[in-house]
Every structure is written in C-alpha cells, then in structure tokens.
Design a protein around this motif. Structure first.
Motif, PDB file in Angstrom:
ATOM      1  N   ALA A 156       0.816  -1.215   0.000  1.00  0.00           N
ATOM      2  CA  ALA A 156       0.000   0.000   0.000  1.00  0.00           C
ATOM      3  C   ALA A 156       0.849   1.263   0.000  1.00  0.00           C
ATOM      4  CB  ALA A 156      -0.936  -0.002   1.208  1.00  0.00           C
ATOM      5  N   ASP A 157       2.037   1.202   0.615  1.00  0.00           N
ATOM      6  CA  ASP A 157       2.898   2.388   0.706  1.00  0.00           C
ATOM      7  C   ASP A 157       3.498   2.790  -0.637  1.00  0.00           C
ATOM      8  OD1 ASP A 157       2.379   2.528   3.380  1.00  0.00           O
ATOM      9  OD2 ASP A 157       4.263   1.604   4.023  1.00  0.00           O
ATOM     10  N   CYS A 158       3.303   1.960  -1.658  1.00  0.00           N
ATOM     11  CA  CYS A 158       3.795   2.340  -2.992  1.00  0.00           C
ATOM     12  C   CYS A 158       3.077   3.584  -3.509  1.00  0.00           C
ATOM     13  CB  CYS A 158       3.589   1.189  -3.979  1.00  0.00           C
ATOM     14  SG  CYS A 158       4.683  -0.228  -3.706  1.00  0.00           S
ATOM     15  N   ILE A 159       1.846   3.810  -3.039  1.00  0.00           N
ATOM     16  CA  ILE A 159       1.084   4.996  -3.440  1.00  0.00           C
ATOM     17  C   ILE A 159       1.270   6.068  -2.372  1.00  0.00           C
ATOM     18  CG2 ILE A 159      -1.175   5.949  -3.974  1.00  0.00           C
ATOM     19  CD1 ILE A 159      -2.052   3.170  -4.853  1.00  0.00           C
ATOM     20  N   GLU A 160       1.894   7.148  -2.756  1.00  0.00           N
ATOM     21  CA  GLU A 160       2.182   8.236  -1.821  1.00  0.00           C
ATOM     22  C   GLU A 160       1.341   9.456  -2.166  1.00  0.00           C
ATOM     23  OE1 GLU A 160       5.875  11.284  -0.738  1.00  0.00           O
ATOM     24  OE2 GLU A 160       6.179   9.605  -2.135  1.00  0.00           O
ATOM     25  N   THR A 161       0.726  10.037  -1.166  1.00  0.00           N
ATOM     26  CA  THR A 161       0.007  11.297  -1.349  1.00  0.00           C
ATOM     27  C   THR A 161       0.991  12.457  -1.307  1.00  0.00           C
ATOM     28  OG1 THR A 161      -1.975  10.395  -0.298  1.00  0.00           O
ATOM     29  CG2 THR A 161      -1.813  12.792  -0.463  1.00  0.00           C
ATOM     30  N   VAL A 162       0.985  13.278  -2.337  1.00  0.00           N
ATOM     31  CA  VAL A 162       1.839  14.468  -2.384  1.00  0.00           C
ATOM     32  C   VAL A 162       0.942  15.668  -2.098  1.00  0.00           C
ATOM     33  CG1 VAL A 162       3.439  15.851  -3.744  1.00  0.00           C
ATOM     34  CG2 VAL A 162       3.328  13.369  -4.088  1.00  0.00           C
ATOM     35  N   ARG A 163       1.092  16.229  -0.924  1.00  0.00           N
ATOM     36  CA  ARG A 163       0.181  17.263  -0.442  1.00  0.00           C
ATOM     37  C   ARG A 163       0.044  18.421  -1.429  1.00  0.00           C
ATOM     38  NH1 ARG A 163      -1.676  18.315   4.625  1.00  0.00           N
ATOM     39  NH2 ARG A 163      -0.248  16.760   5.518  1.00  0.00           N
ATOM     40  N   SER A 164      -1.199  18.803  -1.659  1.00  0.00           N
ATOM     41  CA  SER A 164      -1.576  19.949  -2.503  1.00  0.00           C
ATOM     42  C   SER A 164      -1.308  19.719  -3.986  1.00  0.00           C
ATOM     43  CB  SER A 164      -0.853  21.236  -2.050  1.00  0.00           C
ATOM     44  OG  SER A 164      -1.174  21.523  -0.694  1.00  0.00           O
ATOM     45  N   ILE A 165      -0.799  18.527  -4.360  1.00  0.00           N
ATOM     46  CA  ILE A 165      -0.498  18.284  -5.776  1.00  0.00           C
ATOM     47  C   ILE A 165      -1.257  17.070  -6.292  1.00  0.00           C
ATOM     48  CG2 ILE A 165       1.295  17.791  -7.482  1.00  0.00           C
ATOM     49  CD1 ILE A 165       3.290  19.202  -5.657  1.00  0.00           C
ATOM     50  N   GLY A 166      -0.993  15.904  -5.709  1.00  0.00           N
ATOM     51  CA  GLY A 166      -1.606  14.702  -6.229  1.00  0.00           C
ATOM     52  C   GLY A 166      -1.028  13.449  -5.607  1.00  0.00           C
ATOM     53  N   TYR A 167      -0.521  12.554  -6.445  1.00  0.00           N
ATOM     54  CA  TYR A 167      -0.013  11.268  -5.969  1.00  0.00           C
ATOM     55  C   TYR A 167       1.272  10.893  -6.698  1.00  0.00           C
ATOM     56  CZ  TYR A 167      -4.557  10.623  -3.755  1.00  0.00           C
ATOM     57  OH  TYR A 167      -5.670  10.772  -2.971  1.00  0.00           O
ATOM     58  N   ARG A 168       2.021   9.985  -6.077  1.00  0.00           N
ATOM     59  CA  ARG A 168       3.242   9.461  -6.688  1.00  0.00           C
ATOM     60  C   ARG A 168       3.308   7.970  -6.372  1.00  0.00           C
ATOM     61  NH1 ARG A 168       7.710  13.021  -5.154  1.00  0.00           N
ATOM     62  NH2 ARG A 168       7.623  12.032  -3.110  1.00  0.00           N
ATOM     63  N   PHE A 169       3.720   7.188  -7.379  1.00  0.00           N
ATOM     64  CA  PHE A 169       3.848   5.741  -7.203  1.00  0.00           C
ATOM     65  C   PHE A 169       5.325   5.354  -7.248  1.00  0.00           C
ATOM     66  CE2 PHE A 169       3.999   1.314  -8.281  1.00  0.00           C
ATOM     67  CZ  PHE A 169       2.915   0.770  -7.620  1.00  0.00           C
ATOM     68  N   THR A 170       5.743   4.544  -6.279  1.00  0.00           N
ATOM     69  CA  THR A 170       7.124   4.071  -6.204  1.00  0.00           C
ATOM     70  C   THR A 170       7.120   2.559  -6.037  1.00  0.00           C
ATOM     71  OG1 THR A 170       7.708   6.120  -5.058  1.00  0.00           O
ATOM     72  CG2 THR A 170       9.341   4.349  -5.057  1.00  0.00           C
ATOM     73  N   LEU A 171       7.868   1.862  -6.870  1.00  0.00           N
ATOM     74  CA  LEU A 171       7.957   0.413  -6.749  1.00  0.00           C
ATOM     75  C   LEU A 171       8.640   0.020  -5.437  1.00  0.00           C
ATOM     76  CD1 LEU A 171       8.946  -0.587 -10.388  1.00  0.00           C
ATOM     77  CD2 LEU A 171       6.812  -1.174  -9.218  1.00  0.00           C
ATOM     78  N   PRO A 172       8.303  -1.137  -4.892  1.00  0.00           N
ATOM     79  CA  PRO A 172       8.922  -1.576  -3.628  1.00  0.00           C
ATOM     80  C   PRO A 172      10.446  -1.607  -3.739  1.00  0.00           C
ATOM     81  CG  PRO A 172       7.107  -3.022  -4.216  1.00  0.00           C
ATOM     82  CD  PRO A 172       7.331  -2.123  -5.397  1.00  0.00           C
ATOM     83  N   GLY A 173      11.112  -1.138  -2.691  1.00  0.00           N
ATOM     84  CA  GLY A 173      12.565  -1.176  -2.659  1.00  0.00           C
ATOM     85  C   GLY A 173      13.232   0.022  -3.268  1.00  0.00           C
ATOM     86  N   ARG A 174      12.437   0.920  -3.853  1.00  0.00           N
ATOM     87  CA  ARG A 174      13.010   2.130  -4.430  1.00  0.00           C
ATOM     88  C   ARG A 174      12.639   3.326  -3.575  1.00  0.00           C
ATOM     89  NH1 ARG A 174      12.426   1.949 -11.003  1.00  0.00           N
ATOM     90  NH2 ARG A 174      12.880  -0.251 -11.306  1.00  0.00           N
ATOM     91  N   ARG A 175      13.530   4.255  -3.478  1.00  0.00           N
ATOM     92  CA  ARG A 175      13.264   5.470  -2.684  1.00  0.00           C
ATOM     93  C   ARG A 175      13.407   6.662  -3.616  1.00  0.00           C
ATOM     94  NH1 ARG A 175      13.129   7.218   2.543  1.00  0.00           N
ATOM     95  NH2 ARG A 175      13.835   9.356   2.923  1.00  0.00           N
ATOM     96  N   ILE A 176      12.339   7.436  -3.678  1.00  0.00           N
ATOM     97  CA  ILE A 176      12.339   8.634  -4.514  1.00  0.00           C
ATOM     98  C   ILE A 176      12.732   9.824  -3.646  1.00  0.00           C
ATOM     99  CG2 ILE A 176      10.946  10.135  -5.988  1.00  0.00           C
ATOM    100  CD1 ILE A 176      11.405   7.326  -7.100  1.00  0.00           C
ATOM    101  N   PRO A 177      13.745  10.581  -4.021  1.00  0.00           N
ATOM    102  CA  PRO A 177      14.155  11.739  -3.206  1.00  0.00           C
ATOM    103  C   PRO A 177      13.017  12.727  -3.030  1.00  0.00           C
ATOM    104  CG  PRO A 177      15.776  11.273  -4.944  1.00  0.00           C
ATOM    105  CD  PRO A 177      14.580  10.425  -5.239  1.00  0.00           C
ATOM    106  N   GLU A 178      12.978  13.358  -1.872  1.00  0.00           N
ATOM    107  CA  GLU A 178      11.957  14.362  -1.619  1.00  0.00           C
ATOM    108  C   GLU A 178      12.141  15.543  -2.575  1.00  0.00           C
ATOM    109  OE1 GLU A 178       9.436  14.362   0.466  1.00  0.00           O
ATOM    110  OE2 GLU A 178       9.904  12.328   1.184  1.00  0.00           O
ATOM    111  N   GLU A 179      11.007  16.021  -3.114  1.00  0.00           N
ATOM    112  CA  GLU A 179      11.078  17.158  -4.026  1.00  0.00           C
ATOM    113  C   GLU A 179      11.239  18.447  -3.228  1.00  0.00           C
ATOM    114  OE1 GLU A 179       7.682  17.114  -6.480  1.00  0.00           O
ATOM    115  OE2 GLU A 179       8.225  15.287  -7.529  1.00  0.00           O
ATOM    116  N   LYS A 180      12.104  19.308  -3.689  1.00  0.00           N
ATOM    117  CA  LYS A 180      12.308  20.584  -3.021  1.00  0.00           C
ATOM    118  C   LYS A 180      11.191  21.540  -3.356  1.00  0.00           C
ATOM    119  CE  LYS A 180      17.373  20.149  -3.052  1.00  0.00           C
ATOM    120  NZ  LYS A 180      18.633  20.778  -3.480  1.00  0.00           N
ATOM    121  N   ALA A 181      10.810  22.294  -2.319  1.00  0.00           N
ATOM    122  CA  ALA A 181       9.730  23.265  -2.515  1.00  0.00           C
ATOM    123  C   ALA A 181      10.194  24.381  -3.423  1.00  0.00           C
ATOM    124  CB  ALA A 181       9.293  23.825  -1.165  1.00  0.00           C
TER     125      ALA A 181
END
Length: 234
Positions: A209-234
C-alpha cells in the motif's frame, strides 16, 4: 455499440436516458426496481449498468454489493445515477466498487460522454499483452492484475488508474491530470472520486500500500517496492 441496463424507478428519467443512449448507438435495457435489475444483469450481462441509488425492492447500494459478489456480474462497470449528491453518498458508492457517479439533475449529453468514457476504460482486445513491474503484473488486454503472481480483483477504473501510475513511476502526478487521463474529465468536484479510488487501491495492494504516496496539494506518486524517490524541493 453497447448494451446498457438502466436501473431507475422513475419511468420518465429511464425513458429520457434510453432515448439519448439509443441516439448514441447503444441498446438500452430497463429495470424499475432493484431485484429486477439484478435479474436482468445476471441474465443479459450488459456491458454497463446505470444504477439509481433509491429504488424499491433493493436500493442501489444493495444491488451493487450483489453484483460484485456474483462472478457473472462482478466485472460489469457501474455508474450511479442518483439524486443523492452529498459527498458521503458519493464516497460510499465508489467504495462499493462503482466506476463513476452522476447526480441528478444531469445533462443527457454529459451522461452519454461519461458512459463512453467508462466503456473505453473497459475495452477488451484479443490476445495477451503482459507488463511486469516488480511484484506487479498487468494483462492489458484481459484487464487482469496480479501481485506476486496472485490475481487481485480490480475494477476497470482501478486497473487503468494503477497502470497509469506504475508506467510513470517516480513522477508526481497532478490530481487534475489523473482525472483527465483515467476518467476522461477533470473537475474539482470529482476530486473525492480520485481519493476514494486511491483508498480502495491501497487496500487491495497490501502489503504494498505504501507504494502509493500522497503528495500534499499536488496529487499522488507511485514508487515500486525497494526504491526510494528523493523528496522534491519546494
């Protein structure tokens, strides 16, 4: 075109919908109470059902529960067509597995466009086109989805939403773009529709379930298991 069941107890509304569907090339069927709607759906297996929420015999929520429990009807797409416009009513219908939700009064032209959009999402083509992404496998033609080789039941809308995100893994997807690409329309009032489908997808993806991430005020992001997507800078 498609055979479409109109489950609506108001004969005038049913006739209006049937007229506009026929003009668009579809074949309408009619049922004026919930139990008859179930009987017609099981017997004739329409390509889509327009379902009123308040009907005699069995209400729309009860009909949808029975449709989803029955292997003969569980994959038939359903659009709620109802006077109940409260957010909680919409959410409940979508959580039960409805593909879309149209409130009365409605534009017949918009309804026909919604029908076309849902039917397009549910199109099957011969053969098998398999796509694999980590533990997730998609049969794009049969609209079948697997986690770790075990089939998981998704509605056509959930399937299209899931593969749209997976194919754009790591990208932050704007809410309006998701609505436009998956539902065929984008409107702020439909934002809860997207949220409800995401909630259902997360439930079905467990333990991923954690593969689907809510990105506040924008939408959603999907990440495959075992991968880490760097936090986007404001």
């Amino acid at each position: 075109m498609a055979t479409i069941l109109i489950a609506e107890d108001d004969h005038a509304i049913s006739d209006l919908v049937a007229y506009n569907l026929e003009r668009a090339g579809h074949t309408p069927l009619a049922a004026y109470d919930g139990l008859t709607a179930l009987e017609v759906a099981r017997r004739d297996k329409p390509e889509l059902i327009l379902l009123d929420q308040m009907m005699p015999g069995m209400d729309g929520h009860g009909v949808l529960r029975e449709l989803r429990r029955d292997s003969r009807t569980q994959n038939i797409p359903v659009i709620f067509l109802t006077a109940k416009a409260q957010a909680e009513d919409r959410i409940q219908g979508l959580e039960l597995g409805a593909d879309d939700y149209v409130t009365k009064p409605f534009s017949p032209k918009e309804l026909v466009l919604r029908v076309a959009s849902v039917l397009k999402r549910c199109e099957h083509t011969p053969g098998s086109v398999i796509a694999e992404y980590g533990p997730f496998t998609f049969d794009k033609n049969a609209l079948k989805f697997y986690i770790d080789k075990e089939e998981v039941d998704l509605t056509a809308t959930e399937f299209k939403l899931m593969i749209h995100m997976v194919e754009r893994e790591g990208q932050t997807l704007n809410r309006n773009d998701l609505l436009s690409c998956v539902w065929g329309y984008s409107h702020q009032a439909q934002s809860r529709t997207l949220d409800t489908h995401m909630k259902r997808l997360r439930q079905k993806l467990a333990p991923y379930a954690d593969c689907i991430e809510t990105v506040r005020s924008i939408g959603y992001r999907f990440t495959l298991p075992g991968r880490r997507i760097p936090e986007e800078k404001a």
